[in-house]
Scaffold this active site. Structure first.
Site, PDB file in Angstrom:
ATOM      1  N   ARG A  94     -16.186 -75.911  19.483  1.00 33.78           N
ATOM      2  CA  ARG A  94     -16.426 -75.232  20.370  1.00 33.78           C
ATOM      3  C   ARG A  94     -15.817 -73.645  20.398  1.00 33.78           C
ATOM      4  O   ARG A  94     -15.803 -72.840  20.903  1.00 33.78           O
ATOM      5  CB  ARG A  94     -15.026 -75.617  21.468  1.00 33.78           C
ATOM      6  CG  ARG A  94     -15.998 -77.448  22.390  1.00 33.78           C
ATOM      7  CD  ARG A  94     -14.968 -77.345  23.565  1.00 33.78           C
ATOM      8  NE  ARG A  94     -15.269 -78.722  23.653  1.00 33.78           N
ATOM      9  CZ  ARG A  94     -15.190 -79.277  25.033  1.00 33.78           C
ATOM     10  NH1 ARG A  94     -14.314 -78.787  25.967  1.00 33.78           N
ATOM     11  NH2 ARG A  94     -15.400 -80.142  25.515  1.00 33.78           N
ATOM     12  N   ASP A 167     -10.704 -74.473  26.381  1.00 38.31           N
ATOM     13  CA  ASP A 167     -11.661 -73.985  24.781  1.00 38.31           C
ATOM     14  C   ASP A 167     -13.389 -74.072  25.274  1.00 38.31           C
ATOM     15  O   ASP A 167     -14.154 -73.502  24.950  1.00 38.31           O
ATOM     16  CB  ASP A 167     -11.784 -74.650  23.648  1.00 38.31           C
ATOM     17  CG  ASP A 167     -11.857 -75.963  23.870  1.00 38.31           C
ATOM     18  OD1 ASP A 167     -12.239 -76.616  24.734  1.00 38.31           O
ATOM     19  OD2 ASP A 167     -11.335 -76.960  22.779  1.00 38.31           O
ATOM     20  N   ASP A 168     -13.929 -74.652  26.421  1.00 34.28           N
ATOM     21  CA  ASP A 168     -15.234 -74.741  26.535  1.00 34.28           C
ATOM     22  C   ASP A 168     -15.326 -73.768  28.429  1.00 34.28           C
ATOM     23  O   ASP A 168     -16.410 -73.726  28.824  1.00 34.28           O
ATOM     24  CB  ASP A 168     -15.370 -75.856  27.509  1.00 34.28           C
ATOM     25  CG  ASP A 168     -14.984 -76.823  28.468  1.00 34.28           C
ATOM     26  OD1 ASP A 168     -14.078 -75.846  29.197  1.00 34.28           O
ATOM     27  OD2 ASP A 168     -15.023 -78.090  28.887  1.00 34.28           O
ATOM     28  N   ASP A 254      -2.885 -79.858  35.117  1.00 35.86           N
ATOM     29  CA  ASP A 254      -3.221 -78.688  36.176  1.00 35.86           C
ATOM     30  C   ASP A 254      -2.604 -79.453  37.422  1.00 35.86           C
ATOM     31  O   ASP A 254      -2.278 -78.057  38.235  1.00 35.86           O
ATOM     32  CB  ASP A 254      -4.980 -78.385  35.726  1.00 35.86           C
ATOM     33  CG  ASP A 254      -5.587 -79.784  36.499  1.00 35.86           C
ATOM     34  OD1 ASP A 254      -4.680 -80.830  35.805  1.00 35.86           O
ATOM     35  OD2 ASP A 254      -6.853 -79.499  36.252  1.00 35.86           O
ATOM     36  N   HIS A 278     -16.702 -77.068  34.483  1.00 37.73           N
ATOM     37  CA  HIS A 278     -18.112 -77.941  34.297  1.00 37.73           C
ATOM     38  C   HIS A 278     -18.082 -79.088  35.487  1.00 37.73           C
ATOM     39  O   HIS A 278     -18.994 -79.738  35.099  1.00 37.73           O
ATOM     40  CB  HIS A 278     -17.988 -77.588  33.529  1.00 37.73           C
ATOM     41  CG  HIS A 278     -16.924 -78.233  32.452  1.00 37.73           C
ATOM     42  ND1 HIS A 278     -17.233 -80.334  32.942  1.00 37.73           N
ATOM     43  CD2 HIS A 278     -16.207 -78.711  31.920  1.00 37.73           C
ATOM     44  CE1 HIS A 278     -15.669 -80.394  32.096  1.00 37.73           C
ATOM     45  NE2 HIS A 278     -15.789 -80.077  31.602  1.00 37.73           N
TER      46      HIS A 278
HETATM   47  N1  UDP Z   1      -8.011 -81.209  24.739  1.00 36.14           N
HETATM   48  C1  UDP Z   1      -6.695 -81.277  24.025  1.00 36.14           C
HETATM   49  N2  UDP Z   1      -7.115 -82.658  23.475  1.00 36.14           N
HETATM   50  C2  UDP Z   1      -7.716 -83.492  23.705  1.00 36.14           C
HETATM   51  C3  UDP Z   1      -8.939 -83.676  24.512  1.00 36.14           C
HETATM   52  C4  UDP Z   1      -9.559 -82.066  24.530  1.00 36.14           C
HETATM   53  O1  UDP Z   1      -6.217 -80.791  23.924  1.00 36.14           O
HETATM   54  O2  UDP Z   1      -7.675 -84.766  22.848  1.00 36.14           O
HETATM   55  C5  UDP Z   1      -8.357 -80.141  25.122  1.00 36.14           C
HETATM   56  C6  UDP Z   1      -9.831 -79.098  25.256  1.00 36.14           C
HETATM   57  O3  UDP Z   1      -9.783 -78.309  23.988  1.00 36.14           O
HETATM   58  C7  UDP Z   1      -9.839 -78.622  26.766  1.00 36.14           C
HETATM   59  C8  UDP Z   1      -9.521 -79.738  27.752  1.00 36.14           C
HETATM   60  O4  UDP Z   1      -8.426 -80.180  26.927  1.00 36.14           O
HETATM   61  O5  UDP Z   1      -9.985 -76.834  26.132  1.00 36.14           O
HETATM   62  C9  UDP Z   1     -10.446 -79.742  28.200  1.00 36.14           C
HETATM   63  O6  UDP Z   1     -11.328 -81.054  27.808  1.00 36.14           O
HETATM   64  P1  UDP Z   1     -12.729 -81.525  27.627  1.00 36.14           P
HETATM   65  O7  UDP Z   1     -13.523 -80.556  28.171  1.00 36.14           O
HETATM   66  O8  UDP Z   1     -12.815 -82.219  26.625  1.00 36.14           O
HETATM   67  O9  UDP Z   1     -12.783 -82.325  28.880  1.00 36.14           O
HETATM   68  P2  UDP Z   1     -12.392 -81.889  30.245  1.00 36.14           P
HETATM   69  O10 UDP Z   1     -11.210 -82.578  31.131  1.00 36.14           O
HETATM   70  O11 UDP Z   1     -12.782 -80.273  31.196  1.00 36.14           O
HETATM   71  O12 UDP Z   1     -13.238 -83.438  31.083  1.00 36.14           O
HETATM   72 MN    MN Z   2     -14.075 -79.523  29.864  1.00 38.00          MN
END
Ligand code: UDP
Ligand code: MN
Length: 339
Positions: A94, A167-168, A254, A278
């Site tokens: 990423r 980071d996305d 959050d 997203h």
């Molecule tokens: N992240 C983290 N530890 C983990 C998995 C994810 O710090 O074990 C961070 C990741 O780098 C990103 C955020 O948490 O900044 C959200 O992760 P992800 O996009 O995989 O999941 P989402 O919650 O968006 O579905």
């Molecule tokens: Mn994400």
């Protein structure tokens, strides 16, 4: 020249310039792997079944509700502290596209909060990686731990604004600075975008199980806090106390932020529609509004379908997240952009 009008030959030449993304097939594989890990993670997390839509469904800049300021010195990039939450296993998948694109517009302001020492990326970020020593898993405690460190490091900086991203996220840096310029950092501001259509309701353990409700800004869309608000949060949230609150309410980072600001401090979230996680379908964002959007993101719907911004530009094998194409649309002077 608009990307849409580019000849195939020119496009090829432009693409060759992007050495970082030379191994297209490799990239595709990596993204696929990352996203399947993401899906597993998402499946394990029941809490965030959030409405994938902007609250007001209005992407018009005029609906921002930004408070015009008079007589204040203009906010500059220098006034921002930008934190990006990441984790060891995502560095290589990423961070490259972030470092190639929007990080270049905020190199001194942006810090990556991770969970290991990574020499290679420490170098690539000009020493801007912070090992939080938090666990590298996606559980509530690990995520609250990172947010807690992000918050404490911001407090130590003398910056006027704290902005958190994942980071996305792609961050439209000048647009973010312009947004913050409309708010006074000496007042209390919690700026972000919820992804549920009604405030979250939980039972308050402090008050014999009374129902409480509050809004929170989705971390994956990005949010910002003014220094004034952060200072008021200090007694409950600084020096790692943020983790304790997350543990008590048993909710993610959050949500914990929203609980502290809206419920404990009684300061309202100001909705900024131009932040996008997203959880929203990215394809509905219109290209003619991109200059006005502040963040973008990406995810995978299924094996064959990505949730990404719809934009002409680089081939999807070179630019699966569309961040390179967004960046060239916004900032066409970058050396890797087609001319
Ligand atoms: N992240 C983290 N530890 C983990 C998995 C994810 O710090 O074990 C961070 C990741 O780098 C990103 C955020 O948490 O900044 C959200 O992760 P992800 O996009 O995989 O999941 P989402 O919650 O968006 O579905
Ligand atoms: Mn994400």
């Amino acid at each position: 020249m608009p990307l849409a009008n580019m000849s195939v030959a020119k496009m090829k030449r432009a693409v060759q310039g992007v050495t970082l993304f030379a191994a297209a097939a490799y990239t595709t594989l990596l993204v696929y792997q990352t996203v399947s890990a993401q899906q597993q993670v998402a499946a394990a997390r029941g809490w965030h079944e959030r409405a994938p839509r902007s609250v007001s469904r209005d992407y018009d800049a005029n609906s921002l509700g930004e408070a015009p300021r008079r007589g204040d010195a203009a906010t500059r990039l220098h006034d921002l502290f930008i934190s990006v939450k990441t984790t060891s296993s995502y560095h290589r998948w990423r961070l490259p596209v972030v470092l190639t694109t929007w990080f270049q517009l905020a190199r001194d302001q942006t810090w990556f909060f991770t969970d290991v020492d990574d020499k290679e990326y420490q170098q690539k970020t000009n020493g801007h990686m912070i090992n939080t020593n938090c666990s590298s898993s996606h559980n509530r405690k690990a995520l609250c731990c990172k947010m807690s460190v992000e918050f404490d490091v911001f407090l130590e900086s003398n910056k006027k604004w704290f902005c958190h991203f994942d980071d996305d996220n792609y961050v439209n840096v000048p647009r973010l600075v312009r947004l913050l310029g409309r708010y006074n950092p000496q007042l209390d501001w919690y700026l972000g975008k919820p992804s549920i259509r009604a405030p979250l309701q939980i039972l308050d353990r402090d008050d014999s199980g009374q129902k409480i409700s509050f809004w929170f800004a989705t971390g994956g869309a990005g949010f910002c806090l003014s220094r004034s608000l952060a200072l008021k949060m200090m007694p409950v949230a600084s020096d790692g106390k943020f983790i304790g609150i997350g543990e008590k309410i048993r909710l993610p980072d959050d949500v914990t932020m929203g609980y502290i600001i809206e419920h404990l401090l009684k300061k309202p979230l100001t909705v900024i529609d131009q932040f996008h996680s997203h959880l929203e379908p990215m394809k509905f964002l219109r290209q003619e509004t991109f200059h006005d959007q502040i963040t973008f993101s990406y995810s995978r719907y299924s094996k064959d379908e990505m949730n990404v911004v719809k934009i002409d530009g680089f081939d999807t094998r070179i630019d699966p997240t569309r961040f390179l194409s967004i960046h060239c649309f916004l900032f066409s002077h970058f050396s890797f952009c087609p001319r």
